[in-house]
Write an enzyme that holds these catalytic residues in place. Sequence first.
Site, PDB file in Angstrom:
ATOM      1  N   ASP A 155      -5.124  10.878 -34.547  1.00 25.78           N
ATOM      2  CA  ASP A 155      -5.473   9.205 -34.492  1.00 25.78           C
ATOM      3  C   ASP A 155      -6.939   9.581 -34.005  1.00 25.78           C
ATOM      4  O   ASP A 155      -7.763   8.268 -34.329  1.00 25.78           O
ATOM      5  CB  ASP A 155      -4.631   8.388 -33.479  1.00 25.78           C
ATOM      6  CG  ASP A 155      -4.990   7.047 -33.681  1.00 25.78           C
ATOM      7  OD1 ASP A 155      -5.599   6.499 -34.741  1.00 25.78           O
ATOM      8  OD2 ASP A 155      -4.653   5.887 -32.844  1.00 25.78           O
ATOM      9  N   LYS A 175     -18.941   5.626 -39.998  1.00 20.46           N
ATOM     10  CA  LYS A 175     -17.571   6.096 -40.325  1.00 20.46           C
ATOM     11  C   LYS A 175     -16.949   5.028 -41.267  1.00 20.46           C
ATOM     12  O   LYS A 175     -16.621   3.887 -41.158  1.00 20.46           O
ATOM     13  CB  LYS A 175     -16.758   5.748 -38.885  1.00 20.46           C
ATOM     14  CG  LYS A 175     -15.501   6.060 -38.849  1.00 20.46           C
ATOM     15  CD  LYS A 175     -14.680   5.870 -37.424  1.00 20.46           C
ATOM     16  CE  LYS A 175     -12.965   5.729 -37.652  1.00 20.46           C
ATOM     17  NZ  LYS A 175     -12.372   5.799 -36.370  1.00 20.46           N
ATOM     18  N   ASP A 204      -6.533   2.784 -40.722  1.00 29.92           N
ATOM     19  CA  ASP A 204      -6.461   4.051 -39.962  1.00 29.92           C
ATOM     20  C   ASP A 204      -4.900   3.871 -39.216  1.00 29.92           C
ATOM     21  O   ASP A 204      -4.620   2.843 -38.571  1.00 29.92           O
ATOM     22  CB  ASP A 204      -7.459   4.025 -38.689  1.00 29.92           C
ATOM     23  CG  ASP A 204      -7.268   4.996 -37.573  1.00 29.92           C
ATOM     24  OD1 ASP A 204      -6.278   5.856 -37.818  1.00 29.92           O
ATOM     25  OD2 ASP A 204      -7.762   4.978 -36.524  1.00 29.92           O
ATOM     26  N   GLU A 255      -9.448  10.557 -35.443  1.00 29.91           N
ATOM     27  CA  GLU A 255      -9.607  11.132 -36.986  1.00 29.91           C
ATOM     28  C   GLU A 255     -11.262  10.812 -37.074  1.00 29.91           C
ATOM     29  O   GLU A 255     -11.887  11.310 -37.991  1.00 29.91           O
ATOM     30  CB  GLU A 255      -9.089  10.467 -37.900  1.00 29.91           C
ATOM     31  CG  GLU A 255      -9.404   9.119 -38.573  1.00 29.91           C
ATOM     32  CD  GLU A 255      -9.207   7.989 -37.544  1.00 29.91           C
ATOM     33  OE1 GLU A 255      -8.595   8.126 -36.419  1.00 29.91           O
ATOM     34  OE2 GLU A 255      -9.945   6.861 -37.655  1.00 29.91           O
ATOM     35  N   ASP A 290     -11.716  -0.249 -39.920  1.00 22.46           N
ATOM     36  CA  ASP A 290     -11.926   1.125 -39.474  1.00 22.46           C
ATOM     37  C   ASP A 290     -13.102   1.667 -40.197  1.00 22.46           C
ATOM     38  O   ASP A 290     -13.603   2.730 -40.005  1.00 22.46           O
ATOM     39  CB  ASP A 290     -10.946   2.054 -39.194  1.00 22.46           C
ATOM     40  CG  ASP A 290     -11.361   3.185 -37.994  1.00 22.46           C
ATOM     41  OD1 ASP A 290     -12.010   2.674 -37.036  1.00 22.46           O
ATOM     42  OD2 ASP A 290     -10.300   4.125 -38.121  1.00 22.46           O
ATOM     43  N   LYS A 309       0.104   4.998 -34.930  1.00 23.45           N
ATOM     44  CA  LYS A 309      -0.118   3.960 -34.199  1.00 23.45           C
ATOM     45  C   LYS A 309       1.029   2.746 -34.211  1.00 23.45           C
ATOM     46  O   LYS A 309       1.573   2.589 -34.802  1.00 23.45           O
ATOM     47  CB  LYS A 309      -1.339   3.084 -34.792  1.00 23.45           C
ATOM     48  CG  LYS A 309      -2.678   3.542 -34.574  1.00 23.45           C
ATOM     49  CD  LYS A 309      -4.051   2.668 -34.971  1.00 23.45           C
ATOM     50  CE  LYS A 309      -5.299   3.403 -35.046  1.00 23.45           C
ATOM     51  NZ  LYS A 309      -5.763   3.777 -33.813  1.00 23.45           N
ATOM     52  N   ARG A 363     -13.959  10.961 -35.412  1.00 23.36           N
ATOM     53  CA  ARG A 363     -14.991  12.115 -34.983  1.00 23.36           C
ATOM     54  C   ARG A 363     -14.905  13.260 -35.813  1.00 23.36           C
ATOM     55  O   ARG A 363     -15.793  14.099 -35.964  1.00 23.36           O
ATOM     56  CB  ARG A 363     -14.666  12.422 -33.628  1.00 23.36           C
ATOM     57  CG  ARG A 363     -13.360  12.958 -33.126  1.00 23.36           C
ATOM     58  CD  ARG A 363     -12.796  13.126 -31.824  1.00 23.36           C
ATOM     59  NE  ARG A 363     -12.416  11.408 -31.429  1.00 23.36           N
ATOM     60  CZ  ARG A 363     -12.191  11.338 -30.217  1.00 23.36           C
ATOM     61  NH1 ARG A 363     -12.102  12.065 -29.411  1.00 23.36           N
ATOM     62  NH2 ARG A 363     -11.817  10.271 -29.765  1.00 23.36           N
TER      63      ARG A 363
HETATM   64  N1  BES Z   1     -10.319   3.670 -34.920  1.00 24.02           N
HETATM   65  C1  BES Z   1      -9.701   3.945 -33.830  1.00 24.02           C
HETATM   66  C2  BES Z   1     -10.536   3.268 -32.671  1.00 24.02           C
HETATM   67  C3  BES Z   1     -10.433   1.650 -32.511  1.00 24.02           C
HETATM   68  C4  BES Z   1      -9.437   1.053 -31.549  1.00 24.02           C
HETATM   69  C5  BES Z   1     -11.179   1.051 -33.281  1.00 24.02           C
HETATM   70  C6  BES Z   1      -9.565  -0.251 -31.497  1.00 24.02           C
HETATM   71  C7  BES Z   1     -11.177  -0.541 -33.440  1.00 24.02           C
HETATM   72  C8  BES Z   1     -10.390  -0.970 -32.269  1.00 24.02           C
HETATM   73  C9  BES Z   1      -9.983   5.321 -33.533  1.00 24.02           C
HETATM   74  O1  BES Z   1      -9.583   6.252 -34.685  1.00 24.02           O
HETATM   75  C10 BES Z   1      -8.782   5.655 -32.765  1.00 24.02           C
HETATM   76  O2  BES Z   1      -7.603   5.613 -32.971  1.00 24.02           O
HETATM   77  N2  BES Z   1      -9.034   6.304 -31.507  1.00 24.02           N
HETATM   78  C11 BES Z   1      -7.953   6.749 -30.619  1.00 24.02           C
HETATM   79  C12 BES Z   1      -8.486   7.984 -29.791  1.00 24.02           C
HETATM   80  C13 BES Z   1      -7.511   8.659 -28.970  1.00 24.02           C
HETATM   81  C14 BES Z   1      -6.171   9.373 -29.755  1.00 24.02           C
HETATM   82  C15 BES Z   1      -8.342   9.759 -28.267  1.00 24.02           C
HETATM   83  C16 BES Z   1      -7.885   5.610 -29.435  1.00 24.02           C
HETATM   84  O3  BES Z   1      -9.053   5.181 -29.100  1.00 24.02           O
HETATM   85  O4  BES Z   1      -7.066   5.526 -28.858  1.00 24.02           O
HETATM   86 ZN    ZN Z   2     -10.186   5.249 -36.526  1.00 26.02          ZN
HETATM   87 ZN    ZN Z   3      -7.806   6.627 -35.066  1.00 24.93          ZN
END
Ligand code: BES
Ligand code: ZN
Ligand code: ZN
Length: 495
Positions: free
Chosen positions: A344, A262, A267, A346, A285, A274, A348
Amino acid sequence: MKFSAVASLAKRGKSDLIALPFWKEEKGVKAAAALGTLKEEVDLALSSGDFHGKLGEVLTLYPNGEAEKRLVLLGLGEKKETSLEKMRRAYCALTKRCNSLKVESITVLPPEVKELPSGELSAAIAEGIALSNYRFEELKTFKDKETHAVLLKKVAFVGFSKKELAEANSAAACSEGVHFARNLVNRNADTVTPKYLGEQAKALAKKYSAVKATVFDKKRIEKEKMELLLAVNRGSSNDPAFIILEYKGNPRSKDHTVVVGKGVTYDTGGLNLKPTGYMETMKSDMSGAAAALGVIEAVAAIGLKKNVTAVIPTTENSIGGKSYKPGDVYGSYLGKTVEIGNTDAEGRLILADALAYASKKLKPTRMIDFATLTGAIVIALGEDASGLMSNNDALAKELIHAGEKTYERVWRMPLFEEYKEQLKSHVADIKNVGGRAAGSITAALFLQEFVGEDIPWAHLDIAGTAFLDHKAKHYNPKHATGVGVRLMIQFLKDL
Ligand code: BES
Ligand code: ZN
Ligand code: ZN
């Protein structure tokens, strides 16, 4: 850093420091006789009661008339309970002392221990040293010269055989891949853009003849109809890139491991922005992409006789007037339509296009993706294990084994059908988010929808392990760890 071997203590050359290892409560070393003139110093220090040989204990002495100004006694802990990881940590403690003393060349005596296989022991010691011998200081200006780090340049191991030295050098080459990955993560997101990652891939192809780089620009990505990658990119003023970096270490074999990483260079969350407290570390990220590039750097440096391709979808997840929108539906490389429940989620999306592309075009024997995918995995496993989800038990077992050996541990989670219920969409073929429950699993189940049938696949969620927000852990410095590189090298070696 350069590793070398000398036959015995008597034959050692000049250096800044010599390190002697001691097990806990070991009174005098077995090789005491061989210590020569150092024996007296060592005996005095041990009889003082100031040094116990606890794991990671370090005592600096200043001997008279030796080939080096400093003598370090290094604690190894209990011999009966030793492990390769404990050896990494002990020699990490030595390296940290060397770094703070600002010495550049050292002579190191490895321990005698039957409990650990000699090749693996020499690799672990070398890794403990090489992985800790790292600083990210590109963004400091060094007005205060005192704080400027001085790293080790030369390490001479006493008594290493040719084979042991080769193992140590292979571990050092792998550590270079780790440092490469760490640097990419630690640099500014405004430096490490999709274009920059593409340039790094091309630079690797230039450096190693067995490596070939292909970088799709936005036009080509549009032509390929990678619509999810394009959707995530909409809000960004930096174009996306799609990187394919092939290493052919065994051109006659069809066996082929694809590593997908990825590459979200920053992000923000997109329109589902966020909040403060969640965005500050998001230059990390692209840690999956960094690991995939680091793996190629390492396999090429080692000259591993395996075929490996890194596939990296990369873009910023930014916010702007053209941003992709929650509630809208987008197409994908595979053709399935996706309802955006949350911008967020993104990672996947871009991985879906990469997994579908690799499945169709690259004939993978197996696919392994690395991604900082979910906050939920941080809640579940913390910083000490990556989440593993796989459609193949044998592949999962091999990764768990490689994780135990390297101590880049992974922990498997289920991909039960029932969880899929959460990804149903009223308007599209699938939705990119489920509810709060089992967030890491539903993310993996989303990815699985884009993996070609019958391809063994594993997903590693490294959101908790790739970046240490608060403090260093042994040989892993604060911030980027470079996780994934050593795991994959071990996995590939064992194939
Ligand atoms: N990049 C984040 C995940 C992340 C969180 C990485 C903390 C490192 C530390 C990812 O893109 C994300 O924001 N995921 C969301 C998904 C949700 C919206 C279903 C999450 O985990 O909150
Ligand atoms: Zn991310
Ligand atoms: Zn994200």
